[in-house]
Design an enzyme around this catalytic site. Structure first.
Site, PDB file in Angstrom:
ATOM      1  N   ASP A 310       0.844  -1.195   0.000  1.00  0.00           N
ATOM      2  CA  ASP A 310       0.000   0.000   0.000  1.00  0.00           C
ATOM      3  C   ASP A 310       0.880   1.245   0.000  1.00  0.00           C
ATOM      4  O   ASP A 310       2.079   1.164  -0.253  1.00  0.00           O
ATOM      5  CB  ASP A 310      -0.947  -0.031   1.205  1.00  0.00           C
ATOM      6  CG  ASP A 310      -2.318   0.541   0.887  1.00  0.00           C
ATOM      7  OD1 ASP A 310      -2.401   1.761   0.681  1.00  0.00           O
ATOM      8  OD2 ASP A 310      -3.296  -0.224   0.837  1.00  0.00           O
ATOM      9  N   HIS A 342      -3.544   6.029   3.608  1.00  0.00           N
ATOM     10  CA  HIS A 342      -4.281   4.839   3.177  1.00  0.00           C
ATOM     11  C   HIS A 342      -3.640   3.554   3.710  1.00  0.00           C
ATOM     12  O   HIS A 342      -4.319   2.683   4.263  1.00  0.00           O
ATOM     13  CB  HIS A 342      -4.328   4.825   1.651  1.00  0.00           C
ATOM     14  CG  HIS A 342      -5.255   3.820   1.057  1.00  0.00           C
ATOM     15  ND1 HIS A 342      -4.869   2.533   0.764  1.00  0.00           N
ATOM     16  CD2 HIS A 342      -6.552   3.921   0.682  1.00  0.00           C
ATOM     17  CE1 HIS A 342      -5.890   1.869   0.233  1.00  0.00           C
ATOM     18  NE2 HIS A 342      -6.919   2.689   0.172  1.00  0.00           N
ATOM     19  N   SER A 575     -11.223  -0.985   0.017  1.00  0.00           N
ATOM     20  CA  SER A 575      -9.885  -0.965   0.607  1.00  0.00           C
ATOM     21  C   SER A 575      -9.911  -1.333   2.076  1.00  0.00           C
ATOM     22  O   SER A 575      -8.954  -1.901   2.600  1.00  0.00           O
ATOM     23  CB  SER A 575      -9.265   0.428   0.466  1.00  0.00           C
ATOM     24  OG  SER A 575      -8.716   0.630  -0.797  1.00  0.00           O
TER      25      SER A 575
END
Length: 787
Positions: A310, A342, A575
């Site tokens: 990520d 994120h 996600s």
């Protein structure tokens, strides 16, 4: 009366005797026998009689009669001088079932050919590739199973007629540029690539913008890749080899060079590559991990290493203290910071321990360890992803990772892409590595193009929209359901208020983003894949998820601040759903190791256990057409750990399993082979059975298995018999290819149940598999293991 070519499956000796009696009485003709089923032709009026005898009948194709002028709708094409012309269609579609003409001559079977040199062909059989048929093909090697009974092969000119003379061959045609560029079938709600539109005369230069884009090129055989590479180099292009049978090259859309490349006989697929992007949008309670803040499972991921690729990781966050086993900086050498927030949030969903929130913000596996791969580049993209994803997964595998989360992807109209193939290749080579993939956030309730038609009803989210590599067969694809949260983040907004341009009409426009866990998140990408395999596999909460916040990330990157605690924040998307599932997989793996004494569970076993325990959610958006279980919106359902593995949350639940990946004697070696198991069950709990297998890498299923079960009352159950893609015709059931199959019996009859796993079609044996059974289990037969 309609005639069908069928497969008739038998589970017991008495049923095989009934099938042989049907052949003796000429009710079943053209019979070809295997160990577990017989192929033959039957009138529709006789199907129910076979079913009454306990036989399971699956249609293969409709047999159409000849007309006086010859086969219906088939015009053979001869290609002279080595060219490749577009072939006439060899099949018609009758209510979704392939149709063939009875009594075709060898000449009528050849739809196109090259009379002067060896070429690649598509050969269609009138049923599965049995061992008898394989032997009759002699030295002719089938390269890839495209769909159903269609295969690619390489034939010399004289071999074309040898194949056409075989009674089980229905048609032969050249593999043409139309097949090479046909990555998406518009009839199934997809969109043709710009190159394909130009090739088919569906667009002009003025209608379709032309850009230079990266393209993936795959050849039929690895030995032919150097020739294609030289062809490109000679024309001034710089190809980058990514596999022994694939490369990447930048080409202008709709250009003559692109069309010429597609016309090379050696080339199997040319596809435009879209850049991968992040897939953003009381989860533990919804997932059945805990209830009322009291742990219901004794498993917390101890001993497991989860890999996450990520944006970056704030490894100073207290939730990860002492549990980060390594960090790789693939995008910004030497820099693993997380300015996007994120990656840290995703890692927290998987394994954050919530230490700074008194456990209120806790990931699925709070005692698992983390290996992180930072893929954010200096430009804010995901440039750290290697061209060949094998490099990404192999690095993690060498660090001990056996569960790997990927909350990124590229929207590609549900195509099976080069990245999907990378996933399937890696898992096939490393069967104990489960790769978890977010389905994508491309669910919208408006047409994607002004003139496009929608598959969904007005006010509902359209399909298909699943991203790549989420279309991979051997990964575990995760969609997003709604959280139960009623405050914080976007929870108080409706979908119409939050994203009016995507959800302008009721009912979706008036529904809250969170608050009802029976709904699917509107943004969650739907399936199926472009060859109609069920995707996503499962769903998990993905709206207004609280998790760890990176100190380097500004608050505007998130859905909102977590009340009174700057170490956490809200985000949403598939996600977030995917890492929760990765964490749940770590709990399942820990359970198999500790309770099942099974040190190396396969990816297929973890996948089967998680899918077996899913609960079907009931919101109108989750069960919208096409109806069925599994379906295109929620797959097999939402994760429910209480029903997945034994524990205090499900008193009396037992689990039995087979995981054959390390036991050759329990692998399929030939088409028609079957494995039989018997289990005595009680009626206190539902009986659930799930079969999963890691399939050889290619777009369609190369090896197809089938799950069958019955009880002492003679009731029959077939894997995925209620799936959204099932075709019901003449009393028979037919399921599109999926390498996951379920049988669910809510109220089982007490007593013995027989379970049979049969090799429907094998192109590349041997084939291992995983089988999971849960319920009120009283006993089991070897070699089934029991927790």
């Amino acid at each position: 009366m309609a005639k069908y070519r069928v497969k008739v499956f038998f589970m017991h000796e008495t049923e095989e005797a009934a099938a042989r009696a049907a052949e003796d009485e000429a009710r079943l003709t053209e019979a070809e026998w295997t160990e577990g089923y017989v192929i033959g032709v039957i009138d529709s009026k006789d199907v129910n009689r076979l079913a009454r005898d306990g036989l399971i009948v699956k249609p293969v194709e409709i047999i159409e009669p000849r007309s006086d002028s010859g086969p219906i709708g088939i015009q053979p094409t001869r290609v002279r001088g080595g060219g490749q012309a577009g072939a006439a269609p060899s099949l018609t579609r009758v209510r979704g079932l392939a149709s063939t003409i009875a009594g075709k001559s060898a000449d009528e079977k050849i739809l196109s050919e090259d009379a002067h040199r060896p070429q690649f062909y598509i050969i269609r059989l009138n049923g599965p590739l049995t061992e008898k048929r394989r032997s009759e093909l002699n030295d002719i090697q089938l390269i890839e199973r495209l769909s159903s009974n269609r295969y690619t092969c390489h034939l010399k000119a004289e071999e074309v007629r040898v194949c056409a003379a075989l009674p089980f061959v229905d048609s032969i045609q050249l593999y043409s540029e139309a097949d090479t560029l046909r990555v998406v079938d518009a009839d199934r709600g997809g969109r043709a690539t710009s190159a394909e539109r130009a090739f088919r005369g569906q667009g002009t230069v003025s209608e379709v913008p032309r850009f230079t884009l990266p393209h993936a090129v795959r050849v039929h055989r690895a030995e032919d890749l150097p020739r294609v590479e030289r062809w490109l180099t000679d024309r001034g292009f710089k190809p980058v080899v990514t596999h022994t049978d694939a490369l990447r090259v930048s080409l202008r859309q709709d250009s003559d060079d692109l069309i010429a490349l597609a016309r090379l006989p050696e080339v199997a697929v040319v596809e435009e590559l879209q850049p991968p992007r992040l897939l953003d949008r009381n989860a533990r309670e919804i997932l059945g991990i805990e209830r009322s803040s009291k742990p219901q499972h004794r498993y917390e991921g101890e001993g497991q290493i989860i890999g996450v690729a990520d944006t970056g990781i704030d490894d100073s966050h207290p939730d990860f203290k002492g549990r980060v086993v390594g960090i790789s900086t693939l995008g910004r050498p030497g820099d693993h910071s997380d300015p996007e927030g994120h990656g840290t949030h995703v890692a927290g969903c998987a394994l954050g321990n919530g230490v700074e929130s008194s456990g209120d913000v806790c990931g699925a596996a709070p005692k698992a360890r983390l290996f992180f791969q930072s893929i954010l580049d200096a430009n804010g993209g995901l440039g750290g992803l290697p061209h060949n994803l094998k490099m990404l997964f192999a690095e993690a595998y060498e660090k001990g990772v056996r569960i790997h989360n990927n909350s990124w992807g590229a929207f590609a109209y549900a195509r099976y892409s080069e990245m999907s193939l990378d996933v399937d290749r890696f898992v096939a080579a490393h069967p104990d590595m489960l790769i978890v993939i977010a389905a994508g956030n491309d669910g919208i309730a408006v047409p994607r193009e002004p003139t496009a038609e929608m598959n969904a009803r007005s006010g509902f989210v359209d399909w298909p929209s699943v991203a790549a590599p989420a279309t991979a067969k051997n990964g575990l694809t995760v969609g997003a359901s709604c959280n139960s949260r009623t405050s914080g983040g976007y929870a108080m907004l409706t979908w119409g208020e939050a994203w009016r341009e995507n959800y302008p009409k009721r009912p979706v426009a008036s529904q809250k983003v969170s608050g009802d866990p029976e709904r699917i998140a509107a943004f969650s990408s739907r399936g199926p894949s472009d060859d109609q395999r069920i995707k996503p596999d499962i769903v998990a909460p993905g709206t207004d998820i609280a998790s760890a916040k990176s100190r380097q990330a500004a608050l505007y990157k998130f859905w909102g601040a977590y009340p009174n605690n700057p170490l956490y924040a809200f985000m949403g998307g598939t996600s977030m759903a995917a890492p929760y599932v990765a964490g749940c997989a770590a709990l399942v793996r820990e359970c198999f190791q500790k309770e099942g004494k099974w040190a190396e569970p396969s990816a297929a076993l973890l996948k089967a256990a998680l899918i077996n325990g899913t609960r079907r959610i009931t919101g109108a958006c989750a069960v919208a057409p096409l109806e069925g279980e599994p379906n295109f919106h929620q797959g097999f359902g939402r994760i429910d750990m209480a029903a997945s593995i034994p524990g205090p949350a499900a008193p009396g639940l037992s689990l039995a399993f087979v995981d054959s990946w390390k036991t050759p004697a329990q692998m399929f070696q030939r088409t028609g082979q079957s494995f039989h198991y018997e289990i005595a069950v009680g009626d206190r709990l539902p009986l659930r059975i799930c079969l999963a297998w890691t399939d050889p890498p290619a777009r369609g299923l190369q090896n197809n298995l089938i799950l069958l079960a019955d009880n002492t009352a003679g009731e029959k159950f077939v894997g995925n018999s209620n799936a959204a893609t099932v075709l019901k015709i003449a009393g028979m059931k037919r399921n599109r290819d999926n390498n996951v199959q379920i049988v669910r019996i809510d109220k089982p009859k007490p007593g013995r149940h027989t379970i049979v796993v049969s090799a429907d079609t094998l192109l590349e044996p041997p084939q291992s598999f995983a089988l999971v059974v849960t319920g009120d289990l009283k006993s089991r037969s070897s070699p089934v293991s029991k927790l």
